[in-house]
Design a protein around this motif. Structure first.
Motif, PDB file in Angstrom:
ATOM      1  N   GLY A 353      -6.944  15.707 -16.632  1.00  7.53           N
ATOM      2  CA  GLY A 353      -5.644  15.379 -16.066  1.00  7.53           C
ATOM      3  C   GLY A 353      -5.518  14.019 -15.436  1.00  7.53           C
ATOM      4  O   GLY A 353      -4.479  13.719 -14.837  1.00  7.53           O
ATOM      5  N   ASP A 354      -6.542  13.167 -15.519  1.00  3.53           N
ATOM      6  CA  ASP A 354      -6.468  11.849 -14.896  1.00  3.53           C
ATOM      7  C   ASP A 354      -5.333  11.027 -15.513  1.00  3.53           C
ATOM      8  O   ASP A 354      -5.228  10.931 -16.741  1.00  3.53           O
ATOM      9  CB  ASP A 354      -7.798  11.126 -15.099  1.00  3.53           C
ATOM     10  N   PRO A 355      -4.462  10.409 -14.691  1.00  2.00           N
ATOM     11  CA  PRO A 355      -3.314   9.654 -15.226  1.00  2.00           C
ATOM     12  C   PRO A 355      -3.719   8.518 -16.162  1.00  2.00           C
ATOM     13  O   PRO A 355      -3.063   8.270 -17.171  1.00  2.00           O
ATOM     14  CB  PRO A 355      -2.622   9.115 -13.967  1.00  2.00           C
ATOM     15  N   TYR A 356      -4.790   7.809 -15.830  1.00  2.77           N
ATOM     16  CA  TYR A 356      -5.255   6.708 -16.679  1.00  2.77           C
ATOM     17  C   TYR A 356      -5.695   7.253 -18.050  1.00  2.77           C
ATOM     18  O   TYR A 356      -5.399   6.664 -19.100  1.00  2.77           O
ATOM     19  CB  TYR A 356      -6.410   5.985 -15.980  1.00  2.77           C
ATOM     20  N   TYR A 357      -6.393   8.366 -18.021  1.00  2.16           N
ATOM     21  CA  TYR A 357      -6.824   9.011 -19.270  1.00  2.16           C
ATOM     22  C   TYR A 357      -5.620   9.469 -20.090  1.00  2.16           C
ATOM     23  O   TYR A 357      -5.561   9.247 -21.309  1.00  2.16           O
ATOM     24  CB  TYR A 357      -7.719  10.199 -18.941  1.00  2.16           C
ATOM     25  N   LEU A 358      -4.643  10.100 -19.454  1.00  2.00           N
ATOM     26  CA  LEU A 358      -3.472  10.616 -20.161  1.00  2.00           C
ATOM     27  C   LEU A 358      -2.660   9.499 -20.802  1.00  2.00           C
ATOM     28  O   LEU A 358      -2.120   9.661 -21.904  1.00  2.00           O
ATOM     29  CB  LEU A 358      -2.602  11.430 -19.207  1.00  2.00           C
ATOM     30  N   GLU A 359      -2.592   8.363 -20.128  1.00  2.00           N
ATOM     31  CA  GLU A 359      -1.887   7.219 -20.705  1.00  2.00           C
ATOM     32  C   GLU A 359      -2.561   6.786 -22.004  1.00  2.00           C
ATOM     33  O   GLU A 359      -1.915   6.529 -23.018  1.00  2.00           O
ATOM     34  CB  GLU A 359      -1.865   6.067 -19.704  1.00  2.00           C
ATOM     35  N   GLY A 360      -3.883   6.699 -21.974  1.00  2.00           N
ATOM     36  CA  GLY A 360      -4.617   6.336 -23.179  1.00  2.00           C
ATOM     37  C   GLY A 360      -4.515   7.398 -24.260  1.00  2.00           C
ATOM     38  O   GLY A 360      -4.441   7.077 -25.457  1.00  2.00           O
ATOM     39  N   PHE A 361      -4.512   8.663 -23.848  1.00  2.00           N
ATOM     40  CA  PHE A 361      -4.394   9.772 -24.793  1.00  2.00           C
ATOM     41  C   PHE A 361      -3.117   9.631 -25.618  1.00  2.00           C
ATOM     42  O   PHE A 361      -3.140   9.725 -26.859  1.00  2.00           O
ATOM     43  CB  PHE A 361      -4.396  11.091 -24.014  1.00  2.00           C
ATOM     44  N   ARG A 362      -2.016   9.390 -24.948  1.00  2.00           N
ATOM     45  CA  ARG A 362      -0.735   9.259 -25.644  1.00  2.00           C
ATOM     46  C   ARG A 362      -0.738   8.048 -26.583  1.00  2.00           C
ATOM     47  O   ARG A 362      -0.234   8.106 -27.708  1.00  2.00           O
ATOM     48  CB  ARG A 362       0.404   9.149 -24.631  1.00  2.00           C
ATOM     49  N   SER A 363      -1.310   6.948 -26.124  1.00  2.00           N
ATOM     50  CA  SER A 363      -1.335   5.733 -26.948  1.00  2.00           C
ATOM     51  C   SER A 363      -2.159   5.949 -28.214  1.00  2.00           C
ATOM     52  O   SER A 363      -1.782   5.503 -29.304  1.00  2.00           O
ATOM     53  CB  SER A 363      -1.908   4.567 -26.145  1.00  2.00           C
ATOM     54  N   ILE A 364      -3.284   6.642 -28.082  1.00  2.00           N
ATOM     55  CA  ILE A 364      -4.163   6.877 -29.232  1.00  2.00           C
ATOM     56  C   ILE A 364      -3.493   7.810 -30.235  1.00  2.00           C
ATOM     57  O   ILE A 364      -3.524   7.565 -31.454  1.00  2.00           O
ATOM     58  CB  ILE A 364      -5.509   7.467 -28.749  1.00  2.00           C
TER      59      ILE A 364
END
Length: 854
Positions: A353-364
């Motif tokens: 659930g880390d926001p930085y991780y989720l941002e990258g998840f969506r981009s990928i």
């Protein structure tokens, strides 16, 4: 492949420094409701390095059905389980965690699910906490980046997951497998050591064409999870990260791997950085401001972050062996990724659930088009018939269509009648008649809509829909009304026929693709399509044979032969004995059938063959909207007048359940279907004949329809002239009492029926839905949107409205340009366009200079 109570089950329990739990687990197994002499318990002492071996041998050494297998090394869950399975003697191997206790019905309920199909290779149990309240496993899911997870963990078990269904994988803590298949596929992958080993096994089984079932009544209670309590979390994370990449590399097709693996590697890096709490731009030279530690070669990094890096490096180290395993598996796969994706669950669950991780998840996900690649076509199948244990032809056909499409598409079967049957392959739902709000939700969900009957007539939402539509025309309703409406008087009769014709014309004008039941029907429908203007240059240019517009998809039969589960007629129906000759009428009694000639023929045959029996399989239709027709009463009356009612002729008052009809068919000696020679007959497709073929019965039928001609031509029985009592009686006597005729007809039926399985019958529809498209002549009306991808919102509504306006113009340059766009993209390419332009110019010249030119 029925599972009998004599099947030997070997339960494998892997012990690693948990002897107390293991001994309790073995004790609980003695309480399971399964014959002791058919239960083998294999305890694997997995290199504990303590006194586990001595304690196990002292406590269990005297048990005749317990086998202790010792490994000097810790082989992990995978190696320990494989070792136990190798030593097991059972037809089925069950893997059970040592800190679990089984419910008394654990084995019996699991083995019942193997009866569903011989392709069921594994069965997963429901796993609850030790008190039996909270969920530990009811279904598993898998993300696109290779990490599996269990759904609904710790939620209260409220009965929501009490329906058997297909799974991608069952949990290794309580999993049954056919030993022969387990060995064939190589067992658990020992390179994984532990974690995702059960996911990998289930995934492999699915892509190899096997099935994994969930048995909700096969229950296990799990105490705790202590396998990693002696180690730091980074060691578990290392295995999870490494194994996820291994699963992707081995199991995905080339196309999917090219999409998923780069994204998974990028996501691993983002996840590692997010866990570190560090700024990944800290080494960017543009941010250099003379830091005091600039020349310090070390930066503190958490072990969780390094676990990801080390996992990636070990994945690279294993690539040569992984490539060999991948090559072998991909060469043997029988299922596409698209067929298996339906079992993945929420494939886009980020699991962090880390926001930085989720941002990258969506981009990928966006950058690699992963969502688009995993998205299956959504198909809505609509029928007006009742869906339940008892189903008539339309509902049965809709059910089989849904089954066939579910391999490649997400399917929802919808009815405005009763919806009392469920499937784990597709959704089943009910919408109230003419409830536009309810239908709108389903219409918006769908990419493709397959319908039969009066669906368009009843729902304005469907009339206005711009989704791709398939009209199932296997039943020419207006021809049926010519017979059915005779008894209602001329005014109502005319109204019924006109109404049915209007309903069908509406479908013929709207749909993009059509199904019919025979070549004879196809020619009939082509004529009606031509009369409505659908046989036009646009459709002809795209396909000169028009097979992409209307295809033959007849009623079918199950490819699996019927199996008897109970007695149904002989010795059950009063008046029908074990040695009587039984002729079965395999469906309802309708006005277009000639049951009166059949009754007279039976009465005539009974004079010389008193043991002949005619059994009408069903009288009361399962759809309450279908009234009993006048011919039913006339048939009963004639049987009574001739003295054969209850003696040689018998009526089954209730409709037989779908899953029970095999018991009736298998007790018959022949199947019969008689009808009148009229236009309805000419274009009909008698589905009951397929049931006779399925049960390998000799067939007696009237000439004139598709099956009547086929029966006569192929020698599957006898086709007789209409209303010929003596010919019908002689034909029945021949197939019932002449052993040579009986054998010859059965051989012919056995040969021909292979051409009428559901798989073959519905293949044109399956192929269409794998690449659905708007009909060429409707492409302009639909703004040249000819693919599901475009229909998912890629075209702006303003553009759609503009194109719709252009499409409605009968002439003009704008319309020609729109047509040109279609011909280049979907209508046959530049050659077709060139031909069209030449024709257009010729037309313009003729218009300008007159018939003879200048």
């Amino acid at each position: 492949m029925p599972v009998s109570t004599s099947s030997v089950v070997s339960v494998v329990i892997v012990n690693f420094r948990g002897t107390d739990d293991t001994l309790e687990c073995v004790a609980r197994l003695t309480e399971v409701d399964w014959p002791t002499d058919q239960l083998e318990i294999v305890v694997v002492e997995n290199g504990s390095g303590d006194d586990s071996r001595q304690r196990l041998e002292a406590a269990l050494g005297g048990h005749a059905n317990v086998k202790i297998v010792v490994s000097k090394d810790n082989l992990g869950f995978t190696g320990g389980s494989n070792l136990g399975a190798k030593k097991a003697k059972g037809e089925f191997v069950a893997f059970l965690n040592n800190d679990a206790k089984p419910h008394p019905g654990w084995i019996r309920e699991a083995l019942d699910q193997f009866n569903v199909s011989p392709r069921v290779a594994a069965v997963g149990s429901k796993v609850l906490d030790w008190d039996g309240k909270a969920i530990d496993f009811v279904q598993g899911s898998l993300t696109w980046f290779g990490m599996g997870y269990k759904d609904r963990v710790t939620e209260v078990d409220d009965g929501q997951f009490d329906t058997p269904k297909d799974l991608l994988f069952g949990t290794g803590s309580a999993l049954f497998v056919r030993k022969s298949v387990f060995e064939q596929v190589g067992g658990f992958d020992e390179k994984l050591f532990m974690f995702y080993d059960d996911v990998d096994l289930g995934w492999r089984l699915n892509i190899l064409g096997y099935r994994v079932r969930f048995a909700p009544q096969s229950i296990v209670f799990h105490k705790h999870h202590g396998s990693m309590k002696s180690f730091g979390e980074h060691r578990e994370m290392y295995l999870l990260e490494r194994n996820a990449l291994m699963l992707l590399f081995k199991n995905l097709s080339d196309e999917s791997l090219a999409k998923f693996l780069p994204g998974a590697l990028a996501l691993l890096a983002r996840r590692a950085v997010a866990k570190s709490g560090l700024d990944s731009e800290m080494f960017d030279i543009r941010r250099f401001v003379g830091a005091a530690d600039e020349f310090d070669p070390e930066t503190p990094v958490s072990k969780d972050t390094m676990a990801g890096l080390f996992a990636l490096d070990q994945f690279v180290a294993e690539l040569p062996d992984l490539q060999a395993a991948r090559d072998d598996l991909q060469a043997r796969r029988t299922k596409t990724d698209g067929e298996v994706f339906r079992l993945f669950g929420d494939i886009f669950k980020p699991l962090f659930g880390d926001p930085y991780y989720l941002e990258g998840f969506r981009s990928i996900v966006d950058a690699f088009d992963i969502r688009e690649h995993t998205q299956r076509t959504k198909v809505l199948v609509i029928t007006g018939d009742a869906i339940g244990d008892k189903m008539a032809g339309p509902a049965m056909r809709a059910w089989k269509i849904s089954e066939a499409l579910s391999e490649h598409s997400d399917v929802r079967l919808l009815t405005w009648n009763v919806a009392a049957r469920k499937s784990d392959l597709f959704e089943v739902d009910r919408v109230r008649l003419q409830n536009e709000h309810e239908m709108k939700a389903h219409e918006e969900w769908a990419d493709v809509i397959v319908f039969q009957g009066h669906a368009l007539h009843h729902f304005t939402t469907l009339k206005r829909s711009k989704k791709i539509m398939v009209a199932d025309l296997y039943d020419p309703m207006h021809l049926e009304q010519l017979e059915q409406g005779r008894e209602w008087g001329l005014a109502q009769w005319k109204n019924q026929v006109a109404s049915a014709t209007d309903v069908l014309n509406e479908q013929l004008l709207r749909a993009d693709f059509f199904l019919c039941a025979s070549e004879r029907q196809r020619l009939f429908w082509l004529g009606q399509l031509a009369g409505l203007g659908r046989i036009n240059p646009e459709n002809y240019a795209a396909d000169e044979n028009l097979e992409k517009l209307i295809a033959i998809a007849p009623f079918g039969m199950d490819s699996t032969p019927p199996a008897r589960t109970r007695k149904a007629i002989r010795g059950v129906v009063p008046g029908i004995g074990e040695d009587d000759k039984v002729v079965i009428w395999g469906g309802g009694i309708y006005n277009w059938f000639d049951t009166l000639t059949l009754i007279r023929a039976i009465a005539l045959l009974a004079e010389r063959r008193p043991d002949v029996r005619l059994f009408f399989l069903g009288v009361a239709h399962p759809n309450p909207d279908v009234p009993e027709m006048a011919i039913v009463a006339r048939t009963r009356q004639l049987a009574a007048e001739l003295g054969v009612a209850g003696k040689n002729v018998f009526f089954n008052e209730q409709w037989v359940a779908l899953d029970d009809r095999a018991n009736y068919l298998l007790e018959a000696d022949a199947g019969v279907s008689t009808h009148y020679d009229h236009i309805e007959t000419t274009f009909s497709f008698r589905t009951r004949i397929l049931d006779y073929m399925w049960a390998n019965l000799p067939i007696v039928t009237t000439r004139g329809d598709s099956f009547g001609d086929l029966v006569g031509a192929e020698g599957m029985g006898v086709a007789v002239p209409e209303r010929d009592v003596e010919a019908l009686a002689d034909a029945l006597e021949s197939v019932l009492y002449d052993p040579e005729v009986t054998a010859a007809t059965r051989d012919a039926v056995s040969r021909v029926r292979e051409d009428f399985t559901w798989e073959k019958a519905l293949s044109p529809l399956v192929e269409f839905c794998r690449d659905p498209h708007v009909a060429p002549d409707r492409a302009l009306e639909s703004t040249a949107v000819t693919t599901v991808k475009a229909l998912r919102g890629k075209v702006a509504r303003s553009s759609e409205e503009k194109f719709h306006e252009i499409a409605n113009r009968r002439h003009g340059v704008a319309r020609d340009l729109a047509l040109a766009r279609h011909y280049v993209t979907d209508g046959g390419g530049i050659e077709v366009l060139r031909s069209k332009v030449q024709n257009r110019l010729a037309t313009m010249r003729a218009s300008k200079y007159g018939k003879y030119g200048k």
